[in-house]
Design a protein around this motif. Structure first.
Motif, short mmCIF file in Angstrom:
data_model
loop_
_atom_site.label_atom_id
_atom_site.label_comp_id
_atom_site.label_asym_id
_atom_site.label_seq_id
_atom_site.Cartn_x
_atom_site.Cartn_y
_atom_site.Cartn_z
N LYS A 164 7.24 -0.87 4.26
CA LYS A 164 7.34 0.00 3.10
C LYS A 164 7.41 -0.84 1.83
O LYS A 164 8.17 -1.80 1.76
N ASN A 189 0.48 -0.90 7.44
CA ASN A 189 0.59 -1.05 8.88
C ASN A 189 -0.06 -2.36 9.32
O ASN A 189 -1.25 -2.59 9.04
N GLN A 240 5.21 -0.78 10.53
CA GLN A 240 4.95 -0.19 9.23
C GLN A 240 5.90 -0.78 8.21
O GLN A 240 7.12 -0.67 8.34
N ARG A 279 6.45 4.17 -2.66
CA ARG A 279 6.04 4.88 -1.45
C ARG A 279 4.76 4.34 -0.84
O ARG A 279 3.95 5.07 -0.25
N GLN A 280 4.56 3.06 -0.99
CA GLN A 280 3.40 2.42 -0.38
C GLN A 280 3.76 1.99 1.04
O GLN A 280 4.87 1.53 1.31
N PHE A 281 2.80 2.13 1.95
CA PHE A 281 3.01 1.76 3.33
C PHE A 281 1.86 0.85 3.79
O PHE A 281 0.71 1.06 3.41
#
Length: 212
Positions: free
Chosen positions: A159, A167, A157, A163-165
Protein backbone atom coordinates in the motif's frame (compact mmCIF):
# COMPACT_ATOMS: atom_id res chain seq x y z
CA UNK A 1 20.68 -6.56 -9.81
CA UNK A 2 20.15 -6.74 -6.05
CA UNK A 3 19.94 -10.17 -4.45
CA UNK A 4 19.27 -10.91 -0.78
CA UNK A 5 21.09 -13.48 1.33
CA UNK A 6 19.23 -15.19 4.17
CA UNK A 7 20.15 -17.89 6.67
CA UNK A 8 17.95 -20.89 7.46
CA UNK A 9 19.10 -23.67 9.81
CA UNK A 10 22.71 -22.44 9.52
CA UNK A 11 22.61 -22.61 5.72
CA UNK A 12 22.98 -19.56 3.49
CA UNK A 13 20.56 -19.00 0.62
CA UNK A 14 20.57 -16.21 -1.96
CA UNK A 15 17.20 -14.93 -3.19
CA UNK A 16 17.31 -13.68 -6.79
CA UNK A 17 14.87 -11.25 -8.47
CA UNK A 18 13.96 -13.94 -11.00
CA UNK A 19 12.37 -15.91 -8.17
CA UNK A 20 15.21 -18.42 -7.98
CA UNK A 21 17.08 -19.42 -4.81
CA UNK A 22 20.74 -20.41 -4.70
CA UNK A 23 21.80 -22.81 -1.95
CA UNK A 24 25.45 -21.93 -1.45
CA UNK A 25 26.57 -25.02 0.44
CA UNK A 26 25.50 -27.37 -2.36
CA UNK A 27 25.82 -25.16 -5.44
CA UNK A 28 22.13 -25.87 -5.97
CA UNK A 29 19.76 -23.55 -7.83
CA UNK A 30 16.07 -23.87 -6.90
CA UNK A 31 13.47 -22.71 -9.44
CA UNK A 32 9.71 -23.23 -9.28
CA UNK A 33 6.77 -22.92 -11.65
CA UNK A 34 8.41 -22.05 -14.95
CA UNK A 35 5.33 -23.31 -16.83
CA UNK A 36 7.09 -23.76 -20.15
CA UNK A 37 4.53 -24.41 -22.88
CA UNK A 38 1.80 -22.33 -21.26
CA UNK A 39 2.19 -19.47 -23.68
CA UNK A 40 2.10 -21.77 -26.72
CA UNK A 41 -0.88 -23.59 -25.20
CA UNK A 42 -2.83 -20.37 -24.76
CA UNK A 43 -1.92 -19.04 -28.20
CA UNK A 44 -3.08 -22.31 -29.76
CA UNK A 45 -6.47 -21.75 -28.15
CA UNK A 46 -6.78 -18.17 -29.36
CA UNK A 47 -5.60 -16.23 -26.31
CA UNK A 48 -3.67 -13.13 -27.36
CA UNK A 49 -0.38 -13.70 -25.55
CA UNK A 50 2.75 -12.12 -27.11
CA UNK A 51 5.01 -14.83 -28.54
CA UNK A 52 8.00 -12.85 -27.28
CA UNK A 53 7.13 -14.05 -23.76
CA UNK A 54 8.40 -17.52 -24.72
CA UNK A 55 11.87 -16.15 -25.34
CA UNK A 56 11.74 -14.19 -22.09
CA UNK A 57 11.45 -17.40 -20.06
CA UNK A 58 14.51 -18.91 -21.71
CA UNK A 59 16.50 -15.68 -21.50
CA UNK A 60 15.78 -15.35 -17.80
CA UNK A 61 16.68 -18.98 -17.15
CA UNK A 62 19.95 -18.62 -19.04
CA UNK A 63 20.77 -15.41 -17.17
CA UNK A 64 20.21 -16.79 -13.68
CA UNK A 65 22.24 -19.92 -14.46
CA UNK A 66 25.09 -17.75 -15.72
CA UNK A 67 24.84 -15.56 -12.59
CA UNK A 68 25.21 -18.42 -10.08
CA UNK A 69 26.96 -21.10 -12.16
CA UNK A 70 25.25 -23.91 -10.19
CA UNK A 71 26.30 -27.53 -10.26
CA UNK A 72 22.65 -28.61 -10.20
CA UNK A 73 19.33 -26.99 -11.07
CA UNK A 74 16.37 -28.33 -9.11
CA UNK A 75 12.99 -27.43 -10.60
CA UNK A 76 10.34 -27.48 -7.86
CA UNK A 77 7.49 -28.59 -10.09
CA UNK A 78 5.35 -27.28 -12.95
CA UNK A 79 8.31 -27.02 -15.27
CA UNK A 80 5.90 -27.56 -18.18
CA UNK A 81 2.31 -26.39 -18.17
CA UNK A 82 0.73 -29.24 -20.14
CA UNK A 83 1.53 -31.75 -22.87
CA UNK A 84 4.36 -31.60 -25.39
CA UNK A 85 4.35 -28.63 -27.74
CA UNK A 86 6.96 -26.67 -29.66
CA UNK A 87 8.45 -25.24 -26.46
CA UNK A 88 9.66 -28.74 -25.60
CA UNK A 89 12.08 -28.60 -28.55
CA UNK A 90 13.34 -25.23 -27.34
CA UNK A 91 13.85 -26.65 -23.86
CA UNK A 92 15.61 -29.74 -25.19
CA UNK A 93 18.04 -27.49 -27.06
CA UNK A 94 18.50 -25.36 -23.96
CA UNK A 95 19.38 -28.34 -21.75
CA UNK A 96 21.88 -29.59 -24.33
CA UNK A 97 23.87 -26.41 -23.74
CA UNK A 98 23.28 -26.11 -20.00
CA UNK A 99 26.42 -26.81 -17.93
CA UNK A 100 24.43 -27.89 -14.84
CA UNK A 101 22.68 -31.15 -14.03
CA UNK A 102 18.89 -30.83 -13.95
CA UNK A 103 16.38 -32.51 -11.62
CA UNK A 104 12.61 -32.09 -11.69
CA UNK A 105 10.34 -32.58 -8.70
CA UNK A 106 7.08 -33.32 -10.46
CA UNK A 107 4.22 -30.87 -9.96
CA UNK A 108 0.53 -31.13 -10.74
CA UNK A 109 1.06 -29.71 -14.25
CA UNK A 110 3.95 -32.03 -15.09
CA UNK A 111 2.03 -34.55 -17.20
CA UNK A 112 4.72 -35.14 -19.82
CA UNK A 113 5.87 -38.76 -19.64
CA UNK A 114 9.08 -39.14 -17.67
CA UNK A 115 10.65 -41.05 -20.55
CA UNK A 116 10.99 -37.74 -22.40
CA UNK A 117 12.90 -36.23 -19.48
CA UNK A 118 15.11 -39.29 -19.21
CA UNK A 119 15.96 -38.92 -22.89
CA UNK A 120 17.48 -35.49 -22.17
CA UNK A 121 19.10 -36.68 -18.92
CA UNK A 122 16.76 -34.97 -16.47
CA UNK A 123 15.90 -37.00 -13.38
CA UNK A 124 12.29 -36.78 -12.20
CA UNK A 125 11.21 -37.49 -8.62
CA UNK A 126 8.32 -36.69 -6.28
CA UNK A 127 10.37 -34.98 -3.55
CA UNK A 128 13.89 -34.65 -2.21
CA UNK A 129 15.36 -34.44 1.27
CA UNK A 130 18.76 -32.79 1.70
CA UNK A 131 20.35 -32.12 5.09
CA UNK A 132 17.05 -31.63 6.92
CA UNK A 133 15.38 -29.68 4.10
CA UNK A 134 12.30 -31.08 2.37
CA UNK A 135 12.01 -30.01 -1.28
CA UNK A 136 8.54 -30.39 -2.80
CA UNK A 137 6.18 -28.79 -5.28
CA UNK A 138 3.18 -28.34 -2.99
CA UNK A 139 3.84 -26.55 0.32
CA UNK A 140 4.08 -29.11 3.11
CA UNK A 141 4.77 -29.06 6.81
CA UNK A 142 6.48 -32.25 7.94
CA UNK A 143 7.83 -32.67 11.45
CA UNK A 144 11.58 -32.20 11.65
CA UNK A 145 12.05 -30.65 8.20
CA UNK A 146 12.20 -27.19 6.66
CA UNK A 147 10.23 -27.08 3.41
CA UNK A 148 11.08 -25.33 0.13
CA UNK A 149 8.17 -25.38 -2.33
CA UNK A 150 6.28 -23.53 -5.05
CA UNK A 151 2.82 -24.13 -6.57
CA UNK A 152 1.10 -21.14 -4.94
CA UNK A 153 2.70 -18.35 -7.04
CA UNK A 154 2.78 -16.12 -3.93
CA UNK A 155 2.35 -12.38 -4.18
CA UNK A 156 2.08 -9.48 -1.76
CA UNK A 157 0.04 -6.29 -1.94
CA UNK A 158 1.90 -3.13 -0.96
CA UNK A 159 0.00 0.00 0.00
CA UNK A 160 1.27 3.43 -0.95
CA UNK A 161 0.27 7.02 -0.39
CA UNK A 162 -3.15 8.04 -1.69
CA UNK A 163 -4.72 4.58 -1.69
CA UNK A 164 -2.26 3.25 -4.21
CA UNK A 165 -1.71 -0.49 -4.33
CA UNK A 166 1.07 -2.50 -5.93
CA UNK A 167 0.97 -6.28 -6.30
CA UNK A 168 4.36 -7.96 -6.50
CA UNK A 169 5.52 -11.58 -6.54
CA UNK A 170 7.29 -12.61 -3.37
CA UNK A 171 9.15 -15.22 -1.40
CA UNK A 172 6.76 -16.11 1.42
CA UNK A 173 8.55 -17.39 4.52
CA UNK A 174 6.91 -19.13 7.45
CA UNK A 175 8.50 -20.74 10.50
CA UNK A 176 9.17 -24.08 8.83
CA UNK A 177 8.62 -23.24 5.17
CA UNK A 178 9.43 -20.86 2.33
CA UNK A 179 7.35 -20.68 -0.85
CA UNK A 180 9.08 -19.50 -4.02
CA UNK A 181 7.44 -17.13 -6.49
CA UNK A 182 6.64 -18.42 -9.97
CA UNK A 183 9.67 -18.14 -12.24
CA UNK A 184 7.81 -18.11 -15.54
CA UNK A 185 6.25 -15.19 -17.35
CA UNK A 186 2.46 -15.12 -17.70
CA UNK A 187 1.90 -17.22 -14.58
CA UNK A 188 -0.02 -14.80 -12.35
CA UNK A 189 0.15 -14.22 -8.59
CA UNK A 190 -1.87 -15.34 -5.59
CA UNK A 191 -1.88 -12.54 -3.01
CA UNK A 192 -1.16 -13.82 0.50
CA UNK A 193 -1.73 -11.97 3.76
CA UNK A 194 1.20 -12.51 6.12
CA UNK A 195 0.67 -13.19 9.80
CA UNK A 196 2.78 -11.54 12.48
CA UNK A 197 5.31 -14.39 12.34
CA UNK A 198 5.62 -14.57 8.54
CA UNK A 199 8.38 -12.88 6.55
CA UNK A 200 7.84 -11.55 3.03
CA UNK A 201 10.54 -10.74 0.48
CA UNK A 202 9.00 -8.82 -2.41
CA UNK A 203 10.43 -9.24 -5.90
CA UNK A 204 10.82 -6.37 -8.35
CA UNK A 205 12.44 -6.47 -11.78
CA UNK A 206 15.88 -5.82 -10.34
CA UNK A 207 15.76 -6.48 -6.60
CA UNK A 208 14.57 -8.62 -3.72
CA UNK A 209 13.29 -6.47 -0.85
CA UNK A 210 12.44 -7.42 2.75
CA UNK A 211 8.88 -6.19 3.36
CA UNK A 212 7.86 -7.66 6.74
Amino acid sequence: MTTLEIKIKNHNFILHPSGAVFWKAYGLLLISDVHFGKISHFRKHGVAVPEEAIGKNFEQLTAVVAYFNPGTILFLGDLFHSSLNREWNLFRNWTANCPADCILIAGNHDIIDRIHYEAIEIRVCDEMIIDGFLLTHHPEERLGYYNFSGHVHPGVQLKGIGRQFLNLPCFFRKEHQIILPAFGAFTGKHILAPSETDVVYAVTKDAVILVV
